[in-house]
Design a protein around this motif. Structure first.
Motif, short mmCIF file in Angstrom:
data_model
loop_
_atom_site.label_atom_id
_atom_site.label_comp_id
_atom_site.label_asym_id
_atom_site.label_seq_id
_atom_site.Cartn_x
_atom_site.Cartn_y
_atom_site.Cartn_z
N VAL A 87 0.84 -1.21 0.00
CA VAL A 87 0.00 0.00 0.00
C VAL A 87 0.87 1.26 0.00
O VAL A 87 0.60 2.23 -0.72
N LEU A 88 1.93 1.26 0.79
CA LEU A 88 2.83 2.41 0.83
C LEU A 88 3.57 2.58 -0.50
O LEU A 88 3.82 3.72 -0.93
N SER A 89 3.91 1.46 -1.15
CA SER A 89 4.56 1.54 -2.46
C SER A 89 3.61 2.14 -3.49
O SER A 89 4.03 2.88 -4.39
N THR A 94 0.86 8.30 -6.02
CA THR A 94 -0.23 9.26 -5.89
C THR A 94 0.37 10.62 -5.52
O THR A 94 1.58 10.75 -5.35
N PRO A 95 -0.48 11.65 -5.36
CA PRO A 95 0.04 12.96 -4.94
C PRO A 95 0.77 12.95 -3.60
O PRO A 95 1.47 13.91 -3.28
N SER A 103 13.60 10.17 -8.91
CA SER A 103 12.81 8.98 -8.61
C SER A 103 11.69 9.36 -7.64
O SER A 103 11.94 9.93 -6.56
N ARG A 104 10.45 9.03 -8.01
CA ARG A 104 9.29 9.33 -7.16
C ARG A 104 9.12 8.18 -6.17
O ARG A 104 8.19 7.36 -6.28
N SER A 105 10.01 8.11 -5.20
CA SER A 105 10.07 6.97 -4.29
C SER A 105 9.84 7.34 -2.84
O SER A 105 10.03 6.51 -1.95
N LEU A 166 7.79 1.45 -11.42
CA LEU A 166 7.02 2.55 -12.00
C LEU A 166 7.44 3.91 -11.46
O LEU A 166 7.08 4.94 -12.02
N THR A 167 8.23 3.92 -10.36
CA THR A 167 8.56 5.21 -9.76
C THR A 167 9.52 6.10 -10.56
O THR A 167 9.41 7.33 -10.40
N PRO A 168 10.48 5.72 -11.36
CA PRO A 168 11.09 4.39 -11.47
C PRO A 168 12.33 4.29 -10.59
O PRO A 168 13.10 5.24 -10.49
N ASP A 169 12.52 3.14 -9.95
CA ASP A 169 13.69 2.92 -9.10
C ASP A 169 14.29 1.57 -9.48
O ASP A 169 13.90 0.52 -8.96
#
Length: 378
Positions: A87-89, A94-95, A103-105, A166-169
């Motif tokens: 869920v946290l991943s 999301t916003p 990286s949106r991590s 997808l974040t991508p990391d």
């Protein structure tokens, strides 16, 4: 003999000592890399030092909690822990998520802190795989997992791995793949499955490349790895400066807090991804080799704990932790030395970063919990 004396005797002091020594050394290195970075520390030389010590303290508390709970008691909570990590991943997409270094991590927290869910995912995946694979093998007396268990395990790994990708990391995805491979190998999964998974990994990597799922900066990192001479002031800058810093250390280094490359701020992200360059420059070959030896002790004790675990579940948990720390350490030091592509992975125990420090010490706590409940001497 009191219960406290018994616990002290059953602790793996070699493991605990090596991990603690690495963390103390990391504290000094983080301070050296950040004390002059006014662009990062808000004009406070000890800004990162205080936070790093706080991170280690919380990590030690989490390790103690793991020892108190025990790996078997945690087994009942594995589905919940795994679900929370997934869920946290998903939340970072999301916003609620924020980007750091492309990286949106991350999830931003009050007080300027940030949490990286992918670190928790590694713990969740290890516990989930160990539970899923060991339960039918223990109940049915099998020497290895059946097809259904392997397929369920791959699905368990694929869900968070895809979300992280997808974040991508790329780096964290690679670590999760290494964990899965290590646990499956130790569980006795057939050779055909292992070779098939390795082949699938190659195909998947090519597909990611061809479909353009990587950002431009990630493509540039792989290009710089393939050709170190490519644009040394641009895409190859990080790797070239890292090599210069490590090479300038010689045998014994320039001295702690006296590294010229570190003081000159030539190496980017030196307190996180490239902390090993501070080791090489300021402590030289001796210091860099000592770090490898200390990590080797952690891995050796982890292997011993896996071999003497009181149950198959404990064996697989320990194996997953060893695979995680081994691969991530090699990848981090390798990218500093230019023998691996830059992927943004921290060096366990040494790099600055709360999420990574918490997860690493949780792993140490799990190893100690398994060791305490082992009935054989090691």
């Amino acid at each position: 003999m009191t219960a406290r004396d018994s616990l002290a005797r059953r602790l793996d002091w070699a493991l605990l000592g090596a991990a603690a020594t690495l963390s103390v050394l990391g504290t000094l290195l983080v301070y050296s890399a950040t004390k002059a970075r006014t662009d990062l520390n808000n004009g406070e030389p000890g800004f990162f030092l205080v936070r790093h010590v706080l991170n280690i303290s919380i990590g030690l508390g989490l390790a103690a909690l793991m020892v108190w709970l025990g790996h078997t008691r945690l087994r009942t909570a594995v589905p919940v822990l795994y679900a929370i990590s997934v869920v946290l991943s998903l939340a970072v997409l999301t916003p609620l998520g924020s980007s750091i270094n492309g990286s949106r991590s991350w999830i931003q927290l009050p007080g300027g802190f940030a949490f990286q869910p992918s670190e928790l995912v590694k713990v969740g995946v290890i516990l989930g795989l160990a539970t899923l694979l060991s339960a039918p093998m223990e109940s049915e007396g099998r020497d290895g997992p059946d097809t259904r268990s392997v397929l369920q395990s791959l699905l368990l790994v694929a869900i968070p791995a895809v979300l992280i990708m997808l974040t991508p990391d790329v780096g964290q995805t690679m670590v999760i793949a290494a964990i899965a491979l290590g646990v499956l190998l130790v569980s006795g999964t057939g050779r055909r499955w292992i070779l098939g998974l390795l082949g699938l990994g190659v195909v998947g990597a090519l597909a990611v490349w061809q479909l353009g799922l990587l950002d431009e900066y990630q493509i540039n990192r792989f290009a710089a790895f393939a050709n170190p001479a490519l644009d040394p002031s641009g895409v190859g800058y990080n790797t070239n400066q890292a090599r210069i810093a490590i090479g300038s250390g010689g045998l014994t280094g320039q001295g702690l807090f006296h590294g010229s490359q570190t003081a000159g701020q030539f190496v980017p992200e030196q307190h996180t991804d490239f902390i090993y360059t501070v080791v090489g420059e300021e402590l030289g070959f001796v210091g860099a080799g000592s770090v490898i030896v200390l990590i080797g002790i952690v891995l050796w004790r982890g292997c011993r704990i896996a071999a003497h675990a009181p149950d198959l579940y404990g064996t697989l948990v320990a194996a997953g932790i060893v695979a995680w720390i081994a691969f991530q350490s090699f990848q981090n030091m390798g990218m500093a030395l230019g023998i691996m592509p830059v992927t943004g992975l921290p060096l366990p125990f040494l790099s600055y970063g709360g999420s990574a420090m918490f997860a690493t010490w949780i792993a140490v706590g799990l190893l100690l919990a398994i060791r305490i409940r082992s009935r054989s001497r090691m």
